[in-house]
Design an enzyme around this catalytic site. Structure first.
Site, mmCIF file in Angstrom:
data_model
loop_
_atom_site.group_PDB
_atom_site.id
_atom_site.type_symbol
_atom_site.label_atom_id
_atom_site.label_comp_id
_atom_site.label_asym_id
_atom_site.label_seq_id
_atom_site.Cartn_x
_atom_site.Cartn_y
_atom_site.Cartn_z
ATOM 1 N N LYS A 87 1.049 -1.237 0.182
ATOM 2 C CA LYS A 87 0.135 -0.070 0.040
ATOM 3 C C LYS A 87 1.074 1.079 0.329
ATOM 4 C CE LYS A 87 -4.311 1.254 1.865
ATOM 5 N NZ LYS A 87 -5.144 1.115 3.799
HETATM 6 O O1 G3P Z 1 -7.292 2.317 5.524
HETATM 7 C C1 G3P Z 1 -7.998 3.298 4.857
HETATM 8 C C2 G3P Z 1 -9.089 3.407 5.358
HETATM 9 O O2 G3P Z 1 -10.002 2.452 5.042
HETATM 10 C C3 G3P Z 1 -9.610 4.081 6.701
HETATM 11 O O3 G3P Z 1 -11.291 4.029 7.337
HETATM 12 O O4 G3P Z 1 -12.478 5.478 8.804
HETATM 13 O O5 G3P Z 1 -10.503 5.961 9.106
HETATM 14 O O6 G3P Z 1 -11.520 6.725 7.165
HETATM 15 P P1 G3P Z 1 -11.157 5.841 7.642
#
Ligand code: G3P
Length: 216
Positions: A87
């Protein structure tokens, strides 16, 4: 559409995997820290565990921001297991690194994508997955699902093979909307995946079927 779980929690990964519908796992440095996993050695050991639980792709994020270091770190992560996908953040060095990884057939997931322009660059760099952050776009009162639709339209017109991985999913509704918008993959917390199960008519219907047969 593939289902990935967005967590570094081993119990939740196992629970989702046991449902039989799990296609992969995504993590990020914050999710690792939430599980108390910090430091290179512990991070690598944890990715090894995750990659051993699921057959599908496991995104492992580089912490380096400089091209050379990103390449070094990404190659190390890719060596952990066959199903590791590196990633990489959507930065200038990240684009260079993704191009390098594509040449080596190392699969990548381009993260922190918030615009169609960034998604075009990611596809040009040959990334395997592009991760637009639906919830975080919504957080600033833009429209995360509209972004998925826009990227899906562009990728279809241009014939890009990069898969659209709708990330930062915050609800079961996001999953349904991402499916309609043309996402190839969603990555979601376990709670939103399990939320798809819920319907009061299912509960009422099941209770009636059981009651009609004298069962509770
Ligand atoms: O891994 C990236 C993503 O899915 C993060 O989610 O909820 O922290 O914006 P969030």
């Amino acid at each position: 559409m593939k289902f990935f779980i967005d967590t570094a929690n081993l119990d939740q990964i196992k629970e989702a995997n046991e449902l039989g519908i799990l296609d992969g796992v995504t993590t990020n440095p914050s999710l690792m820290a939430k599980e108390g996993i910090t430091g290179d050695k512990s991070i690598i050991a944890h990715y090894k565990k995750i990659a051993g639980i699921v057959d599908g792709d496991v995104s492992a994020e580089v912490l380096s921001v400089d091209y050379k270091k990103m390449v070094e770190e990404g190659e190390k992560l890719a060596d952990i297991a066959e199903n590791i996908v590196v990633k990489v953040p959507m930065t200038k060095d990240g684009v260079k690194a993704m191009t390098h990884f594509a040449e080596l057939d190392i699969r990548t997931n381009c993260t922190l994508v918030f615009s169609a322009g960034q998604a075009i660059l990611a596809a040009k760099a040959g990334t395997t997955y592009v991760s637009p952050f639906v919830g975080r776009v919504d957080d600033v009162t833009w429209d995360g699902i509209k972004l998925i639709k826009e990227i899906a339209q562009i990728y279809s017109i241009q014939g890009y093979y990069t898969e659209i991985l709708a990330a930062s999913i915050r609800s079961p509704l996001h999953i349904v909307q991402a499916a309609k918008a043309g996402a190839d993959v969603i990555t979601s917390p376990l709670s939103s995946i399990l939320g798809l199960l819920n319907h009061p008519l299912t509960d009422i219907g099941l209770a009636k079927f059981l009651a009609d047969q004298g069962k509770k």
